[in-house]
Design a protein around this motif. Structure first.
Motif, PDB file in Angstrom:
ATOM      1  N   ILE A  72       0.819  -1.334  -0.029  1.00 37.47           N
ATOM      2  CA  ILE A  72       0.070  -0.018   0.017  1.00 37.47           C
ATOM      3  C   ILE A  72       0.966   1.138   0.162  1.00 37.47           C
ATOM      4  CG2 ILE A  72      -1.828   1.301   1.173  1.00 37.47           C
ATOM      5  CD1 ILE A  72      -2.809  -1.297   2.559  1.00 37.47           C
ATOM      6  N   ASP A  93       2.457   6.806  -6.973  1.00 34.30           N
ATOM      7  CA  ASP A  93       2.001   5.787  -8.081  1.00 34.30           C
ATOM      8  C   ASP A  93       3.117   5.942  -9.115  1.00 34.30           C
ATOM      9  OD1 ASP A  93       1.231   4.523 -10.022  1.00 34.30           O
ATOM     10  OD2 ASP A  93      -0.702   5.378 -10.527  1.00 34.30           O
ATOM     11  N   TYR A 148      -1.498  -1.750  -4.144  1.00 36.59           N
ATOM     12  CA  TYR A 148      -2.438  -0.624  -4.409  1.00 36.59           C
ATOM     13  C   TYR A 148      -1.315   0.715  -4.193  1.00 36.59           C
ATOM     14  CZ  TYR A 148      -5.842  -3.572  -2.430  1.00 36.59           C
ATOM     15  OH  TYR A 148      -6.524  -4.773  -2.261  1.00 36.59           O
ATOM     16  N   VAL A 201      -2.189   5.844  -3.383  1.00 39.23           N
ATOM     17  CA  VAL A 201      -3.341   5.719  -2.283  1.00 39.23           C
ATOM     18  C   VAL A 201      -3.285   6.851  -1.216  1.00 39.23           C
ATOM     19  CG1 VAL A 201      -3.968   4.387  -0.211  1.00 39.23           C
ATOM     20  CG2 VAL A 201      -3.123   3.238  -2.272  1.00 39.23           C
ATOM     21  N   LYS A 228      -4.783   5.044   3.188  1.00 39.76           N
ATOM     22  CA  LYS A 228      -4.250   3.568   3.339  1.00 39.76           C
ATOM     23  C   LYS A 228      -5.005   2.763   4.270  1.00 39.76           C
ATOM     24  CE  LYS A 228       0.470   4.905   2.546  1.00 39.76           C
ATOM     25  NZ  LYS A 228       1.864   4.488   2.855  1.00 39.76           N
ATOM     26  N   LYS A 244      -7.598   1.028   2.106  1.00 42.21           N
ATOM     27  CA  LYS A 244      -7.067  -0.122   1.155  1.00 42.21           C
ATOM     28  C   LYS A 244      -6.615  -1.308   2.184  1.00 42.21           C
ATOM     29  CE  LYS A 244      -7.343   1.668  -2.796  1.00 42.21           C
ATOM     30  NZ  LYS A 244      -8.384   1.103  -3.624  1.00 42.21           N
TER      31      LYS A 244
END
Length: 182
Positions: free
Chosen positions: A64, A68, A85, A88, A91, A94
């Motif tokens: 997580i 990106d 993921y 994010v 967090k 997720k």
């Protein structure tokens, strides 16, 4: 594992998944860009090495991360991370998704994070960890402060702890150390 409290070992025995942040955990937190805007990160091979043994013993791995990055996506795919993921902001959302998706309880998940944006997950998971160079506010809240700094084997340190607590680590070393004729 020397100097690990019985309470930490008990928590580690319950772990069925290890989830981790990337920048400051799998890396030293540095981000390098070249003149063309290409991003570079340095990963520790020891962190990657242990993932296949976690998989062998049915311990899930997940990422997580707040950023990106294609570099991180590539590394996650290369290591066959069970889920990851990226980009994010929340967090905890997720983390809850991962619990639901894999039918896990929070007490069955270890999480490694290094900064305050990891706190919502760190205070809810079964075994929380931060690197030796994690933020001071995070160190105050986690179960286990690794002797390793981010990017220098902190995931490996926690994974070894989990595998030792479950009695698997000795088995791994023994199988790899067999002195049989070829």
């Amino acid at each position: 594992m020397k100097n690990t409290s019985p309470e930490i070992l008990e928590k580690a025995k319950k772990i069925k998944a290890i989830i981790f942040d990337v920048d400051g955990v799998l890396t030293d937190g540095g981000i390098v860009y070249d003149n063309n805007g290409m991003e570079y990160k340095r990963f520790n091979v020891k962190d990657g090495q242990i993932i296949k043994y976690l998989r062998k013993y049915n311990i899930l791995t997940g990422v997580i991360t707040g950023r990106d990055s294609q570099v991180v996506r590539n590394r996650c795919n290369e290591l066959k991370i069970d889920f990851h993921y990226h980009g994010v902001e929340d967090k905890l959302e997720k983390f809850r998704l991962a619990l639901d998706s894999f039918n896990l309880k929070a007490s069955e998940v270890a999480y490694v994070g290094d900064d305050i944006n990891d706190l919502p997950v760190l205070v809810r998971c079964g075994l929380s960890c931060t690197p030796a160079d994690g933020h001071e506010a995070v160190k105050e809240k986690v179960d286990y402060v690794s002797v390793k700094q981010g990017g220098y084997g902190v995931l490996r340190d926690l994974a070894d702890l989990v595998l030792v607590s479950k009695g698997y680590y000795h088995e791994i070393v023994k199988s790899l150390s067999k002195n049989e004729d070829i």
